[in-house]
Write a protein that holds these residues in place. Sequence first.
Motif, PDB file in Angstrom:
ATOM      1  N   VAL A 123      13.487 112.020 -84.867  1.00  0.00           N
ATOM      2  CA  VAL A 123      14.798 112.553 -84.499  1.00  0.00           C
ATOM      3  C   VAL A 123      14.579 113.590 -83.405  1.00  0.00           C
ATOM      4  N   VAL A 124      15.245 113.401 -82.288  1.00  0.00           N
ATOM      5  CA  VAL A 124      15.138 114.320 -81.157  1.00  0.00           C
ATOM      6  C   VAL A 124      16.481 115.012 -80.990  1.00  0.00           C
ATOM      7  N   ARG A 125      16.447 116.313 -81.021  1.00  0.00           N
ATOM      8  CA  ARG A 125      17.681 117.074 -80.877  1.00  0.00           C
ATOM      9  C   ARG A 125      17.351 118.447 -80.295  1.00  0.00           C
ATOM     10  N   LYS A 126      18.385 119.080 -79.795  1.00  0.00           N
ATOM     11  CA  LYS A 126      18.239 120.429 -79.262  1.00  0.00           C
ATOM     12  C   LYS A 126      18.405 121.439 -80.387  1.00  0.00           C
ATOM     13  N   THR A 127      17.429 122.319 -80.550  1.00  0.00           N
ATOM     14  CA  THR A 127      17.462 123.298 -81.632  1.00  0.00           C
ATOM     15  C   THR A 127      17.167 124.689 -81.087  1.00  0.00           C
TER      16      THR A 127
ATOM     17  N   GLY B   2      32.072 111.877 -89.561  1.00  0.00           N
ATOM     18  CA  GLY B   2      32.763 112.439 -88.408  1.00  0.00           C
ATOM     19  C   GLY B   2      31.832 112.932 -87.323  1.00  0.00           C
ATOM     20  N   ASP B   3      30.584 113.238 -87.678  1.00  0.00           N
ATOM     21  CA  ASP B   3      29.633 113.734 -86.684  1.00  0.00           C
ATOM     22  C   ASP B   3      29.148 112.646 -85.741  1.00  0.00           C
ATOM     23  N   LEU B   4      29.304 111.373 -86.106  1.00  0.00           N
ATOM     24  CA  LEU B   4      28.779 110.291 -85.286  1.00  0.00           C
ATOM     25  C   LEU B   4      29.521 110.166 -83.956  1.00  0.00           C
ATOM     26  N   HIS B   5      30.729 110.690 -83.861  1.00  0.00           N
ATOM     27  CA  HIS B   5      31.503 110.594 -82.622  1.00  0.00           C
ATOM     28  C   HIS B   5      31.555 111.922 -81.871  1.00  0.00           C
ATOM     29  N   HIS B   6      30.997 112.982 -82.477  1.00  0.00           N
ATOM     30  CA  HIS B   6      31.078 114.296 -81.842  1.00  0.00           C
ATOM     31  C   HIS B   6      29.707 114.948 -81.677  1.00  0.00           C
ATOM     32  N   HIS B   7      28.674 114.354 -82.266  1.00  0.00           N
ATOM     33  CA  HIS B   7      27.337 114.946 -82.177  1.00  0.00           C
ATOM     34  C   HIS B   7      26.759 114.639 -80.798  1.00  0.00           C
ATOM     35  N   GLN B   8      26.481 115.659 -80.023  1.00  0.00           N
ATOM     36  CA  GLN B   8      26.045 115.461 -78.649  1.00  0.00           C
ATOM     37  C   GLN B   8      24.535 115.440 -78.488  1.00  0.00           C
ATOM     38  N   ASP B   9      23.791 115.995 -79.419  1.00  0.00           N
ATOM     39  CA  ASP B   9      22.361 116.168 -79.228  1.00  0.00           C
ATOM     40  C   ASP B   9      21.514 115.219 -80.062  1.00  0.00           C
ATOM     41  N   LEU B  10      22.088 114.505 -80.987  1.00  0.00           N
ATOM     42  CA  LEU B  10      21.297 113.671 -81.882  1.00  0.00           C
ATOM     43  C   LEU B  10      20.849 112.399 -81.173  1.00  0.00           C
ATOM     44  N   GLU B  11      19.555 112.108 -81.266  1.00  0.00           N
ATOM     45  CA  GLU B  11      18.985 110.860 -80.776  1.00  0.00           C
ATOM     46  C   GLU B  11      17.838 110.469 -81.702  1.00  0.00           C
ATOM     47  N   ILE B  12      17.865 109.246 -82.181  1.00  0.00           N
ATOM     48  CA  ILE B  12      16.851 108.745 -83.105  1.00  0.00           C
ATOM     49  C   ILE B  12      15.997 107.722 -82.355  1.00  0.00           C
TER      50      ILE B  12
ATOM     51  N   GLY C  87      -5.621  90.689 -78.732  1.00  0.00           N
ATOM     52  CA  GLY C  87      -6.282  91.848 -79.320  1.00  0.00           C
ATOM     53  C   GLY C  87      -5.901  93.160 -78.653  1.00  0.00           C
ATOM     54  N   ILE C  88      -4.865  93.160 -77.825  1.00  0.00           N
ATOM     55  CA  ILE C  88      -4.424  94.369 -77.126  1.00  0.00           C
ATOM     56  C   ILE C  88      -3.334  95.050 -77.959  1.00  0.00           C
ATOM     57  N   THR C  89      -3.426  96.369 -78.053  1.00  0.00           N
ATOM     58  CA  THR C  89      -2.418  97.131 -78.776  1.00  0.00           C
ATOM     59  C   THR C  89      -1.146  97.217 -77.938  1.00  0.00           C
ATOM     60  N   THR C  90      -0.021  96.929 -78.561  1.00  0.00           N
ATOM     61  CA  THR C  90       1.261  96.966 -77.866  1.00  0.00           C
ATOM     62  C   THR C  90       2.197  97.935 -78.568  1.00  0.00           C
ATOM     63  N   GLN C  91       3.191  98.389 -77.837  1.00  0.00           N
ATOM     64  CA  GLN C  91       4.161  99.334 -78.388  1.00  0.00           C
ATOM     65  C   GLN C  91       5.540  99.007 -77.834  1.00  0.00           C
ATOM     66  N   ALA C  92       6.511  98.938 -78.713  1.00  0.00           N
ATOM     67  CA  ALA C  92       7.908  98.727 -78.330  1.00  0.00           C
ATOM     68  C   ALA C  92       8.731  99.908 -78.820  1.00  0.00           C
ATOM     69  N   ARG C  93       9.674 100.346 -77.989  1.00  0.00           N
ATOM     70  CA  ARG C  93      10.470 101.527 -78.320  1.00  0.00           C
ATOM     71  C   ARG C  93      11.944 101.255 -78.073  1.00  0.00           C
ATOM     72  N   THR C  94      12.761 101.958 -78.816  1.00  0.00           N
ATOM     73  CA  THR C  94      14.198 101.973 -78.567  1.00  0.00           C
ATOM     74  C   THR C  94      14.740 103.273 -79.137  1.00  0.00           C
ATOM     75  N   SER C  95      16.013 103.525 -78.914  1.00  0.00           N
ATOM     76  CA  SER C  95      16.617 104.750 -79.430  1.00  0.00           C
ATOM     77  C   SER C  95      18.073 104.479 -79.778  1.00  0.00           C
ATOM     78  N   TYR C  96      18.608 105.342 -80.634  1.00  0.00           N
ATOM     79  CA  TYR C  96      19.998 105.251 -81.082  1.00  0.00           C
ATOM     80  C   TYR C  96      20.644 106.625 -80.932  1.00  0.00           C
ATOM     81  N   LEU C  97      21.724 106.660 -80.175  1.00  0.00           N
ATOM     82  CA  LEU C  97      22.531 107.870 -80.112  1.00  0.00           C
ATOM     83  C   LEU C  97      23.464 107.912 -81.315  1.00  0.00           C
ATOM     84  N   ALA C  98      24.146 109.031 -81.464  1.00  0.00           N
ATOM     85  CA  ALA C  98      24.998 109.211 -82.640  1.00  0.00           C
ATOM     86  C   ALA C  98      26.092 108.149 -82.710  1.00  0.00           C
TER      87      ALA C  98
END
Length: 395
Positions: free
Chosen positions: A224-228, A278-288, A300-311
């Motif tokens: 979870v990435v957010r401003k604190t 209610g926070d899912l439509h007003h939360h500005q800093d939440l990113e998962i 045999g190569i290590t791979t990595q896949a990424r994605t993110s979800y905003l509120a």
Amino acid sequence: MLSRKGIIPEEYVLTRLAEDPAEPRYRARERKARFVSKKGNCNVAHKNIREQGRFLQDVFTTLVDLKWPHTLLIFTMSFLCSWLLFAMVWWLIAFAHGDLAPVDLAPGEGAIVPCVTSIHSFSSAFLFSIEVQVTIGFGGRMVTEECPLAILILIVQNIVGLMINAIMLGCIFMKTAQAHRRAETLIFSKHAVIALRQGRLCFMLRVGDLRKSMIISATIHMQVVRKTTSPEGEVVPLHQVDIPMENGVGGNSIFLVAPLIIYHVIDANSPLYDLAPGDLHHHQDLEIIVILEGVVETTGITTQARTSYLADEILWGQRFVPIVSEEDGRYAVDYSKFGNTIKVPTPLCTARQLEEDRSLLDALTLATARGPLRKRSVAVAKAKPRFSISPDSLS
């Protein structure tokens, strides 16, 4: 894009395909910038790096990280420059030995043996340089034993040519076999959901692999990435908190032979413990951020896949529909329903409130077998206003 051509369904996104321009731009509306894009790229710009020479200390990695146009330009120029350089050397050897000047032989005199046969100009020296380095074949041009220096230059050019071939071909191979290429077929659901699972609120997403070759030792992590702001008043713009993910067999290791629903139990140790609908439509800093790592079975190569979800990319009170069925003695996966969700009865309260109202939840579970769900939900809502069921989820 593959999804526009109908090959890949639009219900989910590939980790590294561009986002559909028709989709709403959450970044412009909700926050200044998202840390990780839906296709997995990190949205970080490195500026004011004073020690640029550090990149030259690892030339190979720098070449691999370059864009394809720059790599192909360096690949072409490295060969052209080496050919021109050694063409000049061969021309100078021929000039110093007198092979370029026409010689009128008197009757009975023997022919002068040149250092390199059939070199009469810089163009012929350039052709000979190419023949030496790429081993096309000397043809009418060849080195003679007349000049030891010419033999030495021949050895040096072959060594230089082999080094350039090894570096540039290795760079091209690494760029084509980079780990993120395999991640193009690792997919995440476009939206995440929050619903009840075994009596507890859970954050859930679906992950799958389009290829038949498997990802070995696949693990999944979530942050979870957010401003604190710390108690001392320090502002941390990108505060990262690791949270555990679970799957059907437990632990982070997954057997990705078919799409799986990965979930995180929202408990007292979760950063989402006080997240309300209610926070899912007003939360500005939440990113998962979700990170999938594993070893490619074929390479045999290590791979990595990424994605993110905003509120506002998290759906409250929904769960994913089943997509695995048994057909003709084997299991079939319907990827057209990969991102489809359905509404389910879910409390409209935070996980903290749900834990405090555990006794009320037990009463709700007990009433499941005794009366219609709609009557039960109304009764519960009257009993305690902060714990309620979404009316849309009952339809």
